[in-house]
Design an enzyme around this catalytic site. Structure first.
Site, PDB file in Angstrom:
ATOM      1  N   LYS A  78       4.919 -34.064   6.997  1.00 49.03           N
ATOM      2  CA  LYS A  78       6.029 -33.280   7.567  1.00 49.03           C
ATOM      3  C   LYS A  78       6.975 -34.259   8.245  1.00 49.03           C
ATOM      4  CE  LYS A  78       7.172 -28.919   8.000  1.00 49.03           C
ATOM      5  NZ  LYS A  78       6.748 -27.745   7.207  1.00 49.03           N
ATOM      6  N   ASP A 107      12.785 -27.143   5.544  1.00 43.42           N
ATOM      7  CA  ASP A 107      12.085 -26.345   6.554  1.00 43.42           C
ATOM      8  C   ASP A 107      13.218 -25.786   7.421  1.00 43.42           C
ATOM      9  OD1 ASP A 107       9.105 -25.900   7.544  1.00 43.42           O
ATOM     10  OD2 ASP A 107      10.271 -26.177   9.360  1.00 43.42           O
TER      11      ASP A 107
END
Ligand code: GLU
Length: 450
Positions: A125, A165
């Protein structure tokens, strides 16, 4: 003290300044103990101590010039968490709240989520504390390019494949892809969520929201029920929420709410998805604009919410879809949902429910789809994009959507079968965590200490 508790205590000492990371780890570790008891090899190989530490966490300066000619400085990150079963895979978040602890929580979740899809993708991430709100189109482009000026040296189509995201959608992915190509001279599937004009996959935009509804359908069917005719509440108004609402209509359910950081819409006749898309995808405006365009809809600003609560969860419903952000649904909200007869909660956002809210849902025995399972359709379809890029093919919408359905079914089956194996048939938190964990842990053991 059990093995899992022992590791958890150590982490609490070491990372006291990263509360959401600790919360995410706690949720996983506390459900793994039955699997750890069943097979002592996980403790022998110190899998917990190893899996909670990212393989690598890169942090870098991002400097760029705004429209006024002022120099701006942000912090960028990429947490390459675990590559036991495939290249690092996970989104990039651009939001002022981003810091290492938040990205560690998201990266940690991603390991298990990606494993659960059954596909060969590791966990990662990244992101930056950049606030896209109020920035011009050109400022966003300059920031994305500046961010990629450092990130490019750490990623690649078989190394680490970022995607979107919160705050990162098709537009930002496009700017980053352009800059990566310029810097590396390489035209490869290094990012997913691309425009279909240059290697993006059909149905990737819809995948997280659609997948969440497919997962909720599986949960309801397993109890002899369905979502058809049900009134649903949805939080968020971004990509996940929009396509969750769209799919709910398609299967005969009715979404009646959405919300953004400033307020919520309650539309008793059901959310008009075309208007929502116009407001959020085209105009990038606040939801007050939805209320302008749909006279019957009621807008409530966050300042009018009960203290510490999200008003969405007080709207009576039979199914709830938290699709905004972490910890957006607390114990009080959970109690109100249950008191109103909600039978199904399926998480589109990452870790939207607090730990005590999760326990309340599990205790009540309703259908509860934890994020790692319920929102895995996005990253799974990213992997389908990688497969198309690697084989230089482009599949049609139906092909991708059918594969997505199949993957969501597989996730549900493996989480519920694993839950049954451990004598807790409806506990999909336990099932998803153990199923996701075992594949990664076994791969780590097979690859040795390296
Ligand atoms: N950000 C999404 C997630 O939380 C998608 C990640 C991806 O497609 O790589 O799973």
């Amino acid at each position: 003290m059990s093995y899992a508790q022992n590791v958890m205590e150590g982490l609490k000492q070491k990372y006291a300044s990263e509360p959401v990371f600790l919360q995410a780890v706690q949720e996983v570790l506390m459900t793994l103990q039955p699997a750890l008891d069943k097979d002592p090899k996980y403790q022998k190989y110190k899998i917990l101590e190893r899996i909670v530490e990212p393989e690598r966490a890169i942090s870098f300066r991002v400097e760029w010039v705004d429209d006024k000619g002022e120099i701006q400085v942000n912090r960028g990150y990429r947490v390459q968490y675990n590559s036991a079963i495939g290249p690092y895979k996970g989104g990039l978040r651009f939001h002022p709240s981003v810091n290492l602890g938040i990205l560690k929580f998201l990266g940690f979740e991603q390991i298990f989520k990606n494993s659960l899809t059954g596909l060969a993708i590791g966990g990662g991430k990244g992101g930056a504390d950049f606030d896209p709100k109020g920035k011009s189109e050109v400022e966003v482009m300059r920031f994305c390019q500046a961010f990629m000026n450092e990130l490019f040296r750490h990623i690649g189509d078989t190394i680490d494949v970022p995607a979107g995201d919160i705050g990162v959608g098709g537009r930002e992915v496009g700017y980053m892809f352009g800059q990566y190509k310029k810097l590396t001279k390489s035209y490869e599937g290094v990012l997913t969520g691309k425009n279909v004009l240059f290697g993006g996959s059909l149905a990737r935009t819809e995948a997280t929201g659609y997948g969440n509804v497919y997962f909720a359908q599986s949960m309801m069917e397993s109890r002899g029920d369905s979502l058809e005719g049900k009134t649903c509440v949805v939080s968020g108004a971004g990509n996940v929420a929009i396509y969750c609402c769209e799919k709910l209509w398609q299967i005969g359910a009715k979404p009646v709410t959405v919300c953004d950081s400033r307020g919520m819409i309650y539309d008793a006749d059901g959310i008009k998805v075309d208007v929502l898309k116009q407001v959020k995808e085209v105009e990038r405006a606040s939801l007050t604009r939805y209320a302008e365009l749909v006279p019957g809809a009621k807008y409530t600003p966050v300042t009018d919410y009960p203290a510490g609560r999200n008003a969405v969860w007080s709207v009576p419903c039979e199914a709830a879809f938290p699709c905004a952000t972490q910890n957006e649904l607390n114990l009080e909200d959970a109690k109100v949902l249950l008191a109103n007869g909600c039978k199904c909660v399926s998480e589109g956002a990452n870790m939207p429910s607090t730990l005590d809210a999760v326990h309340a849902f599990l205790e009540a025995g309703i259908c509860y789809g934890p994020a790692k399972a319920a929102n895995a359709g996005g990253v799974a379809t990213s992997q389908l994009e990688m497969a198309q890029n690697a084989s230089m093919q482009a599949w049609d919408f139906e092909t991708v959507d059918n594969k997505l359905r199949g993957i969501m079914k597989h996730i549900f089956t493996s989480a519920s079968e694993t839950a049954k194996e451990f004598g807790n048939a409806h506990n999909l938190v336990l099932g998803a965590n153990i199923a996701g964990f075992r594949k990664v842990a076994d791969a780590m053991i097979a690859q040795g200490v390296c």
